[in-house]
Design a protein around this motif. Structure first.
Motif: not given
Length: 464
Positions: A1-4, A24-43
């Motif tokens: 992520m980058h700012g303006q 897909y080969e059974g049920f795929v249950v919705p779960e929240i996947m979370r992450g935090v950007a590193d010093e380059t703004g990447s996650c």
């Protein structure tokens, strides 16, 4: 992520969540996947690919900068080793695929495997013929080659038979699993999973009628005996009934706790209709088999206070009002200029489906007051709630409020307050009456039963 300003935003957070259940080969249950950007703004997050699913799902993505700014988008993840969010953001969902299509794809793949196995068999046969020819020039070598070729041919034949059987199995499905999707269909009974059905043979929501308008679903949603896992119907697999009547109340199963208990915020609201009865949990159902609150459609509560048409009190010795619904807790009788031909006042009587109760066990007291004096009367053996005498020239205005004090004995209490215009009396009444059944009617009659009504009207309202 980058700012303006184009600079990376380390510490920015990302949340990805499937917007629906997937298959897909059974049920795929919705779960929240979370992450935090590193010093380059990447996650970097490991996400299940939407391209593999059958229900046209996408990910709901929430991005929050360290300054509190939030952006929400959707993303369709391909079945590839890696993908950039800016490349897959706001893409349309991958086309869904009903189970019968998945079965046909499996059948085609199995057929291709069978053809390949048959080619292997033919090759093995050629090797066997070559070995036989070689045996004529070198008996020892030919014998060894023939044994090897024969073994290979046997293996190839076995694989071909297995692939052919797989093709037949994959291509076979029960039409009874599928309900026509055209509107105006009536679905009755239970949505059952065929004995032994697993995986793609289990009915999914995409295979169930969208049931457009005026459809009535009767019976209960049952879990087949011994069903578990993907064989158990889920609410996400069941069509919601548009414009249908759902009878009963949402009940919490005995012993239910935690995720099994319906929560208000998990209930989908639907306008109109009447809710009676309850949603049943099959006997012996396990946690996975118990319907969850978020899988239930509830009906928006209709207005509690109901008004009935005004009834004139201009003739006759009594006025009966019937059709009061069962289950009410409060009844209000309004007087608007009610007048009679005599001075014996009025009497309010209650009744059930068996008729108006005129037995002498009404308990009441009333008082009439004005600037000059106060007078009262009462009884424990009256045939109705009686107000004080009035002149033939007076008109009464006010209300009588009846409330269910004890549902077990059908005991009602009354509190009344009316004003008599010509005499300037204020008449207050209170009392109680136990009925032999549920209240469904009232009668307003004159005090002596022979005076007649000459003016005004009354109206009712009730609350549940």
């Amino acid at each position: 992520m980058h700012g303006q300003d184009g600079e990376p935003e380390p510490g920015a957070s990302f949340e990805f969540r499937l917007n629906r259940y997937e298959v897909y080969e059974g049920f795929v249950v919705p779960e929240i996947m979370r992450g935090v950007a590193d010093e380059t703004g990447s996650c970097v997050l490991d996400l299940w690919p939407n391209q593999l699913g059958t229900t046209e799902s996408v990910y709901d993505v929430t991005m929050r900068s360290t300054t509190g700014k939030t952006q929400r988008i959707t993303a369709s993840v391909p079945a590839e080793a890696a993908a950039n969010l800016h490349d897959i953001a706001m893409l349309p969902p991958y086309p869904g695929k009903p189970d019968f299509q998945a079965q046909m794809d499996a059948a085609i793949e199995a057929k291709q495997s069978a053809v390949a196995a048959m080619d292997t068999t033919l090759e093995a046969r050629d090797v066997t013929l070559a070995a036989r020819d070689a045996a004529q020039s070198s008996e020892d070598d030919a014998t060894a080659q023939a044994v090897i070729a024969t073994t290979q041919a046997g293996i190839a034949t076995t694989k071909a038979a297995e692939a052919a059987a797989s093709a037949v199995t994959a291509a076979t499905f029960d039409p009874a699993l599928f309900v026509p999707k055209a509107g105006g269909v009536t679905m009755t009974g239970t949505l059952a999973v065929p004995a032994g059905a697993t995986g793609s043979n289990v009915p999914r929501a995409s295979e169930v009628v969208p049931l457009a308008g005026g459809v009535t679903m009767t019976g209960t949603l049952a879990v087949p005996a011994g069903a578990s896992g993907s064989n158990v119907p889920r609410a996400s697999e069941v069509a919601l009934l548009v414009g249908a009547t759902f009878t009963g109340a949402v009940a919490v199963p005995a012993g239910a706790s935690g995720a099994q208990v319906p929560q208000a915020q998990e209930v989908l609201l639907k306008t109109g209709g009447t809710a009676t009865g309850h949603i049943e949990v099959p006997a012996g159902a396990t946690v996975a088999q118990v319907m969850q609150a978020q899988e239930v459609v509830a009906l928006v509560e209709t207005a509690k206070i109901k008004d009935q048409t005004t009834v004139a009190t201009t003739s006759g010795t009594s006025i009966d009002i019937t059709g009061i619904p069962a289950g009410i807790k409060r009844l209000v009788v309004r007087f608007l200029g009610v007048g009679t031909s005599g001075t014996t006042g009025k009497k309010l009587q209650l009744g059930t489906s068996a008729g108006v109760d005129t037995t002498g066990n009404y308990v009441y007291n009333n008082y009439r007051t004005n600037a000059a004096n106060i007078a009262g009367s009462g009884s424990t053996t009256a045939t109705g709630f009686v107000d004080a005498d009035q002149l033939s020239t007076t008109r009464q205005y006010g209300t009588y409020v009846l409330e269910l004090a004890d549902a077990a004995t059908n005991t009602w209490t009354v509190t009344g307050l009316v004003v008599s215009g010509a005499t300037q009396y204020t008449i207050s009444t209170s009392g109680a009456k136990a009925l032999p059944g549920a209240l469904d009617r009232i009668r307003l009659t004159t005090g002596n039963g022979t005076d007649t009504f000459t003016a005004g009207s009354i109206s009712l309202s009730w609350e549940f």
